[in-house]
Enzyme design. Structure first.
Site, mmCIF file in Angstrom:
data_model
loop_
_atom_site.group_PDB
_atom_site.id
_atom_site.type_symbol
_atom_site.label_atom_id
_atom_site.label_comp_id
_atom_site.label_asym_id
_atom_site.label_seq_id
_atom_site.Cartn_x
_atom_site.Cartn_y
_atom_site.Cartn_z
ATOM 1 N N LYS A 15 17.634 184.326 25.619
ATOM 2 C CA LYS A 15 17.825 184.559 27.059
ATOM 3 C C LYS A 15 16.613 184.143 27.885
ATOM 4 O O LYS A 15 16.753 183.438 28.872
ATOM 5 C CB LYS A 15 18.066 186.053 27.336
ATOM 6 C CG LYS A 15 19.342 186.611 26.765
ATOM 7 C CD LYS A 15 19.551 188.049 27.237
ATOM 8 C CE LYS A 15 18.546 189.042 26.664
ATOM 9 N NZ LYS A 15 18.707 189.299 25.224
ATOM 10 N N ARG A 91 21.943 195.876 31.509
ATOM 11 C CA ARG A 91 22.149 196.098 30.075
ATOM 12 C C ARG A 91 23.096 197.259 29.826
ATOM 13 O O ARG A 91 23.382 197.566 28.677
ATOM 14 C CB ARG A 91 20.808 196.407 29.414
ATOM 15 C CG ARG A 91 20.203 195.238 28.622
ATOM 16 C CD ARG A 91 18.875 195.721 28.083
ATOM 17 N NE ARG A 91 18.349 195.009 26.966
ATOM 18 C CZ ARG A 91 17.437 194.046 27.043
ATOM 19 N NH1 ARG A 91 17.023 193.615 28.215
ATOM 20 N NH2 ARG A 91 16.950 193.510 25.952
ATOM 21 N N ARG A 128 9.560 185.104 15.934
ATOM 22 C CA ARG A 128 8.874 185.352 17.205
ATOM 23 C C ARG A 128 7.797 186.422 17.032
ATOM 24 O O ARG A 128 6.722 186.332 17.617
ATOM 25 C CB ARG A 128 9.881 185.789 18.275
ATOM 26 C CG ARG A 128 9.230 185.995 19.623
ATOM 27 C CD ARG A 128 10.236 186.276 20.710
ATOM 28 N NE ARG A 128 10.736 187.625 20.665
ATOM 29 C CZ ARG A 128 11.731 188.081 21.429
ATOM 30 N NH1 ARG A 128 12.344 187.275 22.259
ATOM 31 N NH2 ARG A 128 12.107 189.324 21.358
ATOM 32 N N ARG A 134 4.954 190.887 19.431
ATOM 33 C CA ARG A 134 5.569 191.942 20.225
ATOM 34 C C ARG A 134 5.749 193.201 19.394
ATOM 35 O O ARG A 134 6.190 193.131 18.256
ATOM 36 C CB ARG A 134 6.937 191.473 20.745
ATOM 37 C CG ARG A 134 6.864 190.828 22.095
ATOM 38 C CD ARG A 134 8.194 190.295 22.553
ATOM 39 N NE ARG A 134 9.255 191.311 22.560
ATOM 40 C CZ ARG A 134 10.344 191.199 23.325
ATOM 41 N NH1 ARG A 134 10.482 190.177 24.137
ATOM 42 N NH2 ARG A 134 11.270 192.121 23.272
ATOM 43 N N ARG A 145 17.672 197.471 17.849
ATOM 44 C CA ARG A 145 17.953 196.815 19.136
ATOM 45 C C ARG A 145 19.317 196.126 19.107
ATOM 46 O O ARG A 145 20.019 196.089 20.114
ATOM 47 C CB ARG A 145 16.841 195.819 19.491
ATOM 48 C CG ARG A 145 15.612 196.546 20.069
ATOM 49 C CD ARG A 145 14.368 195.695 20.029
ATOM 50 N NE ARG A 145 14.491 194.459 20.768
ATOM 51 C CZ ARG A 145 13.835 193.341 20.468
ATOM 52 N NH1 ARG A 145 13.021 193.305 19.432
ATOM 53 N NH2 ARG A 145 13.996 192.274 21.200
HETATM 54 P P1 AMP Z 1 13.719 192.082 26.370
HETATM 55 O O1 AMP Z 1 12.423 191.394 26.572
HETATM 56 O O2 AMP Z 1 14.756 191.712 27.377
HETATM 57 O O3 AMP Z 1 14.229 191.989 24.958
HETATM 58 O O4 AMP Z 1 13.439 193.646 26.615
HETATM 59 C C1 AMP Z 1 12.534 194.368 25.806
HETATM 60 C C2 AMP Z 1 12.820 195.868 25.911
HETATM 61 O O5 AMP Z 1 12.653 196.307 27.258
HETATM 62 C C3 AMP Z 1 14.240 196.285 25.544
HETATM 63 O O6 AMP Z 1 14.409 196.455 24.148
HETATM 64 C C4 AMP Z 1 14.351 197.614 26.286
HETATM 65 O O7 AMP Z 1 13.632 198.629 25.619
HETATM 66 C C5 AMP Z 1 13.611 197.306 27.578
HETATM 67 N N1 AMP Z 1 14.520 196.777 28.601
HETATM 68 C C6 AMP Z 1 14.559 195.516 29.111
HETATM 69 N N2 AMP Z 1 15.516 195.390 30.041
HETATM 70 C C7 AMP Z 1 16.115 196.595 30.121
HETATM 71 C C8 AMP Z 1 17.189 197.109 30.888
HETATM 72 N N3 AMP Z 1 17.860 196.327 31.760
HETATM 73 N N4 AMP Z 1 17.531 198.409 30.720
HETATM 74 C C9 AMP Z 1 16.868 199.201 29.849
HETATM 75 N N5 AMP Z 1 15.861 198.782 29.089
HETATM 76 C C10 AMP Z 1 15.477 197.496 29.205
#
Ligand code: AMP
Length: 188
Positions: A15, A91, A128, A134, A145
């Site tokens: 994404k 989400r 990654r 991370r 996740r």
């Molecule tokens: P990402 O970089 O999009 O994979 O996001 C990393 C982490 O941030 C996710 O696993 C969630 O813990 C948190 N996160 C990101 N976007 C959201 C969202 N829209 N709602 C809730 N938690 C989020």
């Protein structure tokens, strides 16, 4: 046409990478909630402190906290006016409903869902983890996740399908090729 796009897909579907490429191509803003959370955490803000444990455990940050951050970032950066691509938001169905309210009278113009094989996703995320370090890219947290995605985020597939906005894109292959597929969907 002004694009107001959501990009969704399982963790590791690409994404973030595709959102940046599409945004550059179309000359629009990106807003990544994952990146925003990580910035808050490294800046040591109160919001970052609130979000940290959830993120490290691979859980979703509560909707109220996420929505507060999205509203602040969207206002500060004038995201809505010129078109945008949202990466990692919404989400949950509750977030999607809140987004609808936030945008009124504007509407989302398309939702891109990136499709990858679940096994492929784990391999990508572990790769990654080795590069970016991370804290939420360990094998156990990755699996969690993916479960969270299935349970909380996947219902958005139906939500946006019903609204005629969903475009599914095969996200296995060359990065540039996938970008072309997404652009073809957006323009088609
Ligand atoms: P990402 O970089 O999009 O994979 O996001 C990393 C982490 O941030 C996710 O696993 C969630 O813990 C948190 N996160 C990101 N976007 C959201 C969202 N829209 N709602 C809730 N938690 C989020």
């Amino acid at each position: 046409m002004t694009h107001r796009i959501i990009i969704m897909g399982a963790p590791g579907a690409g994404k973030g990478t595709q959102a940046e490429r599409i945004a550059t191509h179309l000359g629009i803003h990106t807003l990544s909630t994952g990146d925003l959370f990580r910035k808050h955490i490294s800046a040591g803000t109160e919001l970052g402190e609130l979000a940290r444990t959830y993120i490290d455990n691979g859980d979703l940050v509560p909707d109220a906290v996420t929505l507060r951050m999205v509203r602040e970032a969207a206002d500060a950066r004038g995201v809505v006016d010129g078109g945008f691509i949202l990466d990692g938001f919404p989400r949950t169905v509750a977030q999607a409903e809140a987004l609808e309210e936030m945008l009124k009278p504007l509407e989302i113009t398309s939702v891109i869902e990136l499709w990858v094989d679940p096994d492929e996703v784990v391999t990508r995320l572990l790769a990654r983890a080795a590069i970016e370090g991370r804290s939420d890219d360990t094998a156990e947290v990755i699996r969690h996740r993916i479960d969270v995605y299935r349970e909380k985020t996947r219902p958005l597939h139906e939500y946006y399908k019903e609204r005629g906005l969903l475009r599914e894109v095969n996200a296995v292959g060359d990065i540039a090729e996938i970008t072309d597929r997404v652009l073809a969907e957006l323009e088609g």
